[in-house]
Write an enzyme that holds these catalytic residues in place. Structure first.
Site: not given
Ligand code: SMG
Ligand code: MG
Length: 377
Positions: A188, A238
């Protein structure tokens, strides 16, 4: 239908078990706005997915507070309003999906508690368990990364997602792939790259990844479509998908082959289900993203992830992956890498009063005639 009597806004800060670093910054605490809504018959809780900084999205906590207090709450306080009617009532406020989603979550929770039905049941989500993955932040060293991945795999997580940024990408991902040739692995980028970085993606394309999540600028579907044509690996969007309409556009343009669904990013659980429906009709798999939610938001994510189109493991990790002590009873990962979908009325969880109080940084109660008062602690 029942009248909405009050909305209580609460900013909480909860320490994370380990810092979470992405291409746009590092978090050491979870700072979130919680919302408690009272109707004539029930109370409901909502959690906003915005953070303290406008890094992942334009929305951030101080702004969400003002949006809800000054613009959303006054459109609903004193009104007889169902969750289905909420979108219409708030339509005069453009944008602010995360703020609106928090209000919707609380209203749905209150409504369903009153009706004695679970959110999953209400959504038509039939599964009682969902497959879980975990998102691993950018670590200072490759050794630490390998150690964290090893730990999560031994807990049973079914998919590992690695955060990447320019300069901390191919080599790291290759090291994890070599150590674990057969796992479901994804990356990601949180929009940190440009189309000129295509060589990075060509190299990643050799590593048998499940997907490459949000590689490019969040407003640029055309560039994603161009990149997708260059790669075997599926692109997953996303940040780019903020509504069912965005989902339909991205799919039709070929900008992605997988969609990450986050209820907060798309303006609520009901719109999230519409994104799911659009993707499912097009044969595009979806999965449930995460925003490091406390048990309140996590409960909503699990209900959503129980819908049939969620065919890939979500970022729906256990409470222990984030917090020493969650605000609700902890969500626990089974050794087979699944987690139970809450079955109780509404979200199916309640925050512990003492934990909520302990985590609260700011509190304000809103009522119809501005009778509510603010308490800063
Ligand atoms: O909730 O485990 C979790 C985090 C998953 O990687 C994650 N989220 O872009 O998908 C994403 C990110 C955004 C996090 S913003 C702090
Ligand atoms: Mg993401």
């Amino acid at each position: 239908m029942t009248r909405i009597r009050s909305v209580e806004l609460r900013l909480i800060a909860l320490p994370l078990v380990r810092p979470f670093r992405t291409s746009f910054g590092e978090d050491t605490t979870k700072d979130a706005i919680l919302l408690r809504l009272e109707t004539d018959d029930a109370e409901g809780w909502g959690e906003c997915v915005a953070g303290p900084e406008p890094g992942y999205s334009e929305e951030f906590n101080d702004e969400v507070w003002i949006t809800i207090r000054d613009h959303l709450a006054r459109r609903i306080l004193g009104a007889d309003l169902s969750s289905e009617e909420l979108g219409g009532a708030l339509a005069g406020v453009r944008g602010h999906p995360m703020a609106k989603a928090a209000v919707e979550m609380a209203l749905l929770d209150a409504e369903l508690r009153e009706a004695g039905r679970s959110l999953a049941e209400h959504l038509g989500a039939g599964r009682d368990r969902v497959a879980c993955g975990v998102s691993v932040g950018i670590t200072p060293t490759v050794e630490e990364l390998l150690e964290q991945v090893e730990g999560y795999l031994s807990e049973g997580y079914q998919r590992i997602k690695l955060k990447i940024e320019p300069g901390t990408d191919v080599e790291r991902v290759r090291a994890v792939r070599e150590a674990h040739p057969d796992i479901l692995l994804s990356v990601d980028a949180n929009a940190a790259y440009a189309l000129e970085d295509v060589e990075v993606f060509r190299a990643l394309d050799e590593l048998e990844l499940l997907m490459i999540e949000q590689p490019l600028f969040y407003e640029d579907l055309l560039q994603h479509a161009k990149l997708q044509r260059e790669l075997r690996t599926a692109i997953c969007l996303d940040e780019s998908i903020r509504s069912a309409a965005d989902g339909a556009a991205a799919i039709e343009l070929g900008a992605c082959r997988i969609v990450n669904i986050k209820q907060g990013r798309v303006g609520g659980i009901l719109e999230a289900r519409r994104v799911h429906d659009v993707a499912r009709a097009a044969g595009v798999p979806v999965w449930c993203g995460g925003m490091l939610e406390t048990g309140i938001g996590r409960a909503a994510n699990l209900a959503l992830a129980a819908l049939p189109g969620f065919t890939l493991p979500g970022d729906t990790s256990a409470s222990s992956r984030y917090f020493r002590q969650d605000l609700t009873d902890p969500f626990v990962l089974e050794p087979d890498g699944t987690m139970a979908v809450p079955t109780g009325p509404g979200l199916g969880v309640s925050p512990h009063a003492d934990r909520i109080e302990g985590a609260t940084v700011r509190l304000e109660r809103l009522e119809k005639n501005g009778l509510g008062g603010g308490i800063a602690s």
